[in-house]
Each structure stands twice: as structure tokens, then as C-alpha cells.
Design an enzyme around this catalytic site. Structure first.
Site, short mmCIF file in Angstrom:
data_model
loop_
_atom_site.label_atom_id
_atom_site.label_comp_id
_atom_site.label_asym_id
_atom_site.label_seq_id
_atom_site.Cartn_x
_atom_site.Cartn_y
_atom_site.Cartn_z
N LYS A 170 0.16 6.73 14.19
CA LYS A 170 -1.29 6.65 13.94
C LYS A 170 -1.55 5.60 12.86
CE LYS A 170 -4.32 7.90 11.24
NZ LYS A 170 -5.33 6.85 11.37
N GLU A 243 5.24 7.81 0.84
CA GLU A 243 5.27 6.62 -0.01
C GLU A 243 3.83 6.38 -0.45
OE1 GLU A 243 4.92 3.57 -1.59
OE2 GLU A 243 5.39 2.40 0.19
N CYS A 277 1.66 -1.63 -2.51
CA CYS A 277 1.92 -0.43 -3.32
C CYS A 277 2.77 -0.76 -4.53
CB CYS A 277 2.55 0.66 -2.47
SG CYS A 277 3.93 0.09 -1.49
N GLU A 374 -4.80 2.89 -10.28
CA GLU A 374 -4.31 1.86 -9.37
C GLU A 374 -5.50 1.06 -8.83
OE1 GLU A 374 -2.82 3.22 -5.58
OE2 GLU A 374 -1.42 1.56 -5.49
P1 NDP Z 1 -5.59 6.79 2.93
O1 NDP Z 1 -4.46 7.46 2.28
O2 NDP Z 1 -6.89 7.52 3.02
O3 NDP Z 1 -5.24 6.38 4.44
C1 NDP Z 1 -3.95 6.02 4.87
C2 NDP Z 1 -3.71 6.56 6.27
O4 NDP Z 1 -3.83 7.99 6.28
C3 NDP Z 1 -4.70 6.07 7.32
O5 NDP Z 1 -4.01 5.93 8.56
C4 NDP Z 1 -5.70 7.21 7.39
O6 NDP Z 1 -6.39 7.27 8.60
C5 NDP Z 1 -4.81 8.42 7.23
N1 NDP Z 1 -5.45 9.61 6.68
C6 NDP Z 1 -6.56 9.68 5.90
N2 NDP Z 1 -6.79 10.96 5.54
C7 NDP Z 1 -5.81 11.72 6.10
C8 NDP Z 1 -5.48 13.11 6.07
N3 NDP Z 1 -6.21 13.98 5.38
N4 NDP Z 1 -4.38 13.52 6.74
C9 NDP Z 1 -3.61 12.64 7.42
N5 NDP Z 1 -3.88 11.32 7.49
C10 NDP Z 1 -4.95 10.86 6.83
O7 NDP Z 1 -5.79 5.41 2.23
P2 NDP Z 1 -7.07 4.48 2.26
O8 NDP Z 1 -6.91 3.59 3.40
O9 NDP Z 1 -8.36 5.23 2.20
O10 NDP Z 1 -6.88 3.72 0.88
C11 NDP Z 1 -7.24 4.37 -0.32
C12 NDP Z 1 -6.27 4.08 -1.44
O11 NDP Z 1 -4.95 4.34 -1.02
C13 NDP Z 1 -6.23 2.66 -1.92
O12 NDP Z 1 -7.21 2.44 -2.88
C14 NDP Z 1 -4.87 2.54 -2.49
O13 NDP Z 1 -4.90 2.99 -3.82
C15 NDP Z 1 -4.05 3.51 -1.70
N6 NDP Z 1 -3.24 2.85 -0.68
C16 NDP Z 1 -1.91 2.79 -0.89
C17 NDP Z 1 -1.11 2.16 0.01
C18 NDP Z 1 0.35 2.06 -0.18
O14 NDP Z 1 0.97 1.18 0.40
N7 NDP Z 1 0.97 2.95 -0.93
C19 NDP Z 1 -1.65 1.51 1.19
C20 NDP Z 1 -3.08 1.66 1.34
C21 NDP Z 1 -3.82 2.31 0.42
P3 NDP Z 1 -7.86 6.64 8.77
O15 NDP Z 1 -7.71 5.17 8.53
O16 NDP Z 1 -8.22 6.93 10.16
O17 NDP Z 1 -8.72 7.33 7.74
#
Ligand code: NDP
Length: 471
Positions: A170, A243, A277, A374
């Protein structure tokens, strides 16, 4: 442009049963394509297909699994131009960086193909032979973010397949197309149902983490989502690799050669427009060199060519989405209100794209949101320190613990400081470098588990001790 506009379930390209949703090009702020949306029933169908495929796929001989992964790598390579273009359109990064992402996807796939699942002889005595084996887990659910959409999908999917698991993928709703294409390519190689993909805004990820027939979730994304996944995973004791966010500190030791070190600091802080990240997200500089380091960083920032990643000569793209851009603005404005000085960038560029030039913020300290949280964007706060002990304390004064770095020419001194950082990785004279053979994972609130190398591979397996009685 061509985008894959179907899901893949049980080896078949299928339309989403929910209304398709727009995907925004961050360089224009406008939708460039519609993404199919799966229904909850389609999530169930994908998991059922993966469970069914697993029954036979788990017994695939090692050499065949390895050959499959190499064939997948060939296909990624053959489709590199299309994949890179899709990554730039959906994610925003300059095309040259998107090509690096595709090359990384190829390299990681090939490296993972060559990894071996070890059998460890625990005891070989007159009484018994005890061997530790590792078996696949079943259905792996991969949930990926929007910053390195193709590469992170590869990081999740390839070790799962290499160890004989089946997968339901996903991708982030903001960057689904490169993963849809990847899964289409993998489906040309593996048996039906071994890899499936479901897309859809909101709810699809949750449906996966609650699903009783998914045996493991590998997730890269925000810490709150990781916590939510961990709570939901308890019901069937899903194995987890999480992660999560990082707020990596870098410490520049006193009296250093700035010509040699400052360009690398800039590069590793602003990699992928800071949306990585394990990018360097807070820089601690001794007060004796503070002003000069800040100015040098600002000078490099001003040289960057900000623009649409598809345009020739651009080396700095937009922030991926509006919410992230708004967060960056909020944090910089808050820092300014607390007396910080913005030395470069510091405001959104006019127009519809989400452009925020590389921004160096000086006169800021721990306790200000820009340092403590962050920012995950093109901003680097630079914090002065008066002695190295103080710098170490400030670096460790954070809930996150993904990476950290020490910059200095005296490697023994740098090593002794690096070993005191509370982080999963400690770099010296580098940051944000991840490699397929180097185990990578977060400490503290930055995650659980390891990716890459043999340690990462084994996270997709269940150990089984085989004990043979001899006497
Ligand atoms: P999220 O953690 O919300 O989303 C990441 C993934 O998880 C997406 O595929 C999302 O789907 C899915 N998701 C969202 N909510 C749920 C849930 N409750 N259960 C299971 N899956 C879920 O990150 P965001 O994209 O909203 O980014 C927000 C923050 O996350 C950023 O500001 C940054 O700080 C951090 N981030 C960290 C990353 C890293 O590499 N460690 C990468 C990206 C973001 P959908 O898109 O459909 O909502």
C-alpha cells in the site's frame, strides 16, 4: 504521461471499486493523474490471494527466488526512464535524483537477491544436533510513505520475496504511481497472488494493520502512524518493522577545516529537499566557528537552482505536499518569533507549486520547535555550543534516535563522540547514507527493527530451532 491505473490482485490488473482520487504534482499544485481506490473488500481479496499464493511460494527453491529478483531488477532497469519520470511527477524531486532513486532500486534488488538465509548450527554434539533455521512468515503488508516512494517500496518488498513471503503493498496516496508500476513489473516475474497492491486514501492502511490474515507489517512513515500500527498489530501478534521519524543531530567539532566539511553537511541536510528520515536535521557548531559556518551554509543554499524537477538545470525541487509545506512555514515562523535569524530562503515562492528554497536558520536553540520537532523539509537550524559535552547533551535531548553524525578530522575524537550518540546509526564525516549491506534502524521513538543486510532479511522470517536427539 502513462500511469498504471489499475490495482493488482491475484496477478490480475483490476479497477478500484471506489472513486478514483487525484494525485497532485507538487511542482504545479495541480492534479496530474487519477489513482484507483480499493474497497475494503478488495483489501480482503488481496490478502486472500497472498495467503493462497504463499502456500506454494514459501517452498520455492532459493536459487529460483534469487533468479526472480534478478529478473525484477532487469525490468526496473529496462523501465528506468518511465519510473524516474513518474517519481519526479508525483514526488517533485529533480529528475537526476529520481534516476538515482531508480538506480538504488535496481542495486538494492540485486543485492537482496544475493543475500543468503543462514542456517546456524547451535550444537553439534554426541547428545544432539541443534540447528537454527528461518522460515517465511506468510503475508507481509508493506505501507510506504511519499518521500522515496519507489526505493522504500523496494526496501520492503524485495527482502519479503527473497525469503519466500507473499506481499500486499500500500503506497502513500500522495505518490502511488511508481509503486503501482513496480508491482506491475514484479507481477511479470512471480506467480499470481505473490504480490498485490491496493491504493486508496485513508482507511486502507488501517484495514491492513487490523487484518487477521496479514502476518507482518513493514512500515515507513510518521511516528504517530507507527504507534497506531503497533497497537492494532497486537490482535494477531503481527511481526513489525517500523522505520519512523528522525530528528538527526550533526555535531561539527571545534577548529575544523570548513572547506572540507561544510559542503557535505549541506548535502546531507538537504538531500531530497530535507524530506529524508535520516537527513541531518539539526546542526551543532562550536561558537568559535559558528558565524562562518552559518554564512557558508547560506552561501551554498543560495546557489541551488529551485524549480520544477523536470526542468533542465534544476537541482532543488518542491516540498512534496501542502501539509508538509505548511508545517515547514509554521516551524520557521515560530523560530523567528523566538529570535532566530533566517540567513537564506525562509519563505514560500510565489506560484502554485510547493517551493520553499533551502533555508538556513541561525540563533536558535533546543527548546524551540524547529529544533525539537522533525521539520522534514528544506530547513536546517544551526545551534551554537561552547563545549563538546554540551553538544552531545543537546544532540541526545530528543525523543527520536534514528541517525546522528560527527564531523571532524581527528577520527579518534570523532569516534568517541559518535559512540555516545543515542541513535541507530552514527556517521563520521557523513550523514543520511544508507547501504544495502549496512543494517539500518531507529532507536528511541524512531522505530523498531532493522532493515538491510542479513539482519534486515531475517526480519521477514520466523526462526525455527530443529533439535535432533542423538543419544
Ligand atoms: P503517515 O505516517 O501518515 O503516512 C505514511 C503511510 O501510512 C501512507 O501510506 C499512509 O497512507 C499510511 N497511513 C496513514 N495512517 C495510517 C494508519 N492509521 N494505519 C496504517 N497506515 C496508515 O505520514 P504522512 O505522509 O502523513 O507524513 C507525515 C509525517 O511523517 C511527516 O511530516 C514526516 O515527519 C513523517 N514521515 C516520515 C517518513 C520517513 O521516511 N520516516 C516518510 C514520510 C513522512 P495514506 O497516504 O493513504 O494516508
Amino acid at each position: 504521461m502513462q500511469t498504471v491505473s489499475t490495482l493488482f490482485i491475484n496477478g490480475q490488473a483490476v479497477a478500484g471499486e471506489r472513486e478514483a482520487f487525484p494525485v497532485i504534482n507538487p511542482a504545479t499544485g495541480e492534479a496530474f493523474a487519477q489513482c484507483p481506490a480499493a474497497s475494503p473488500e478488495q483489501v480482503d481479496a488481496a490478502v486472500a490471494a497472498a495467503q493462497s499464493a504463499f502456500r506454494t511460494f514459501q517452498h520455492t527453491p532459493d536459487a529460483e527466488l534469487q533468479a526472480m529478483l534478478h529478473r525484477v531488477a532487469d525490468l526496473i532497469e529496462a523501465n528506468a526512464d518511465e519510473l524516474a519520470r513518474v517519481v519526479t511527477l508525483e514526488q517533485g524531486k529533480p529528475l537526476s535524483v529520481a534516476h538515482m532513486e531508480v538506480a538504488g532500486a535496481v542495486g538494492w534488488t540485486r543485492y537482496t537477491a544475493e543475500l543468503q538465509v543462514p542456517v546456524k548450527v547451535i550444537e553439534d554434539s554426541e547428545e544432539r544436533l541443534a540447528e537454527l533455521h528461518h522460515k517465511p512468515l506468510g503475508v507481509v503488508g508493506s505501507i510506504t510513505p511519499w518521500n522515496w516512494p519507489l526505493l522504500i517500496a523496494v526496501w520492503h518488498i524485495m527482502p519479503a520475496l527473497r525469503t519466500g513471503n507473499s506481499v500486499v503493498s500500500k503506497p502513500s496516496s500522495m505518490t502511488p504511481f511508481s509503486t503501482l508500476k513496480l508491482v506491475e513489473l514484479i507481477n511479470q516475474v512471480v506467480p499470481a497472488g505473490v504480490i498485490n497492491i491496493v491504493t486508496g486514501e485513508g482507511g486502507i492502511g488501517r484495514a491492513m494493520t487490523q487484518h487477521p490474515e496479514i502476518n507482518k507489517i513493514v512500515f515507513t512513515g510518521s511516528t504517530p502512524t507507527g504507534q497506531d500500527i503497533m497497537r492494532k498489530a497486537a490482535d494477531n501478534l503481527k511481526r513489525l518493522t517500523l522505520e519512523l521519524g528522525g530528528n538527526d543531530a550533526g555535531i561539527l567539532l571545534p577548529g575544523e577545516d570548513l572547506d572540507a566539511l561544510v559542503p557535505g553537511i549541506f548535502q546531507t541536510a538537504f538531500i531530497n529537499m530535507g524530506q529524508t528520515c535520516a537527513a541531518l536535521k539539526r546542526l551543532y557548531v562550536h561558537e568559535s566557528q559558528y558565524d562562518e559556518v552559518c554564512q557558508r551554509l547560506a552561501d551554498i543554499a543560495s546557489e541551488q537552482v529551485v524549480g520544477n524537477g523536470l526542468d533542465e538545470g534544476v537541482n532543488f525541487g518542491p516540498v512534496q505536499n501542502k501539509a508538509q509545506l505548511d508545517l515547514v512555514v509554521e516551524l520557521v515562523e515560530d523560530a523567528k518569533a523566538h529570535g532566530a535569524r533566517v540567513l537564506s530562503g525562509g519563505s514560500v515562492q510565489p506560484g502554485n507549486g510547493y517551493f520553499y528554497p533551502p533555508t538556513i536558520v541561525a540563533d536558535v536553540r533546543n527548546g524551540v520547535r524547529l529544533v525539537d520537532e522533525e521539520q522534514f523539509g528544506p530547513v536546517l537550524p544551526v545551534i551554537p555550543y561552547s563545549d563538546v559535552e554540551e553538544a552531545i547533551a543537546m544532540a541526545n535531548d530528543n525523543v527520536n534516535g534514528l541517525g546522528g553524525s560527527v564531523w571532524g578530522t581527528d577520527i579518534e575524537q570523532a569516534r568517541s563522540v559518535a559512540m555516545r550518540l543515542e541513535s541507530g546509526t552514527a556517521w563520521i564525516n557523513n550523514h543520511a547514507e544508507v547501504l544495502p549491506h549496512c543494517p539500518f534502524g531507529g532507536s528511541k521513538m524512531s522505530g523498531i527493527g532493522i532493515e538491510f543486510g542479513e539482519e534486515g532479511l531475517l526480519e521477514y522470517t520466523q526462526p525455527q530451532l530443529l533439535s535432533i536427539k542423538r543419544n
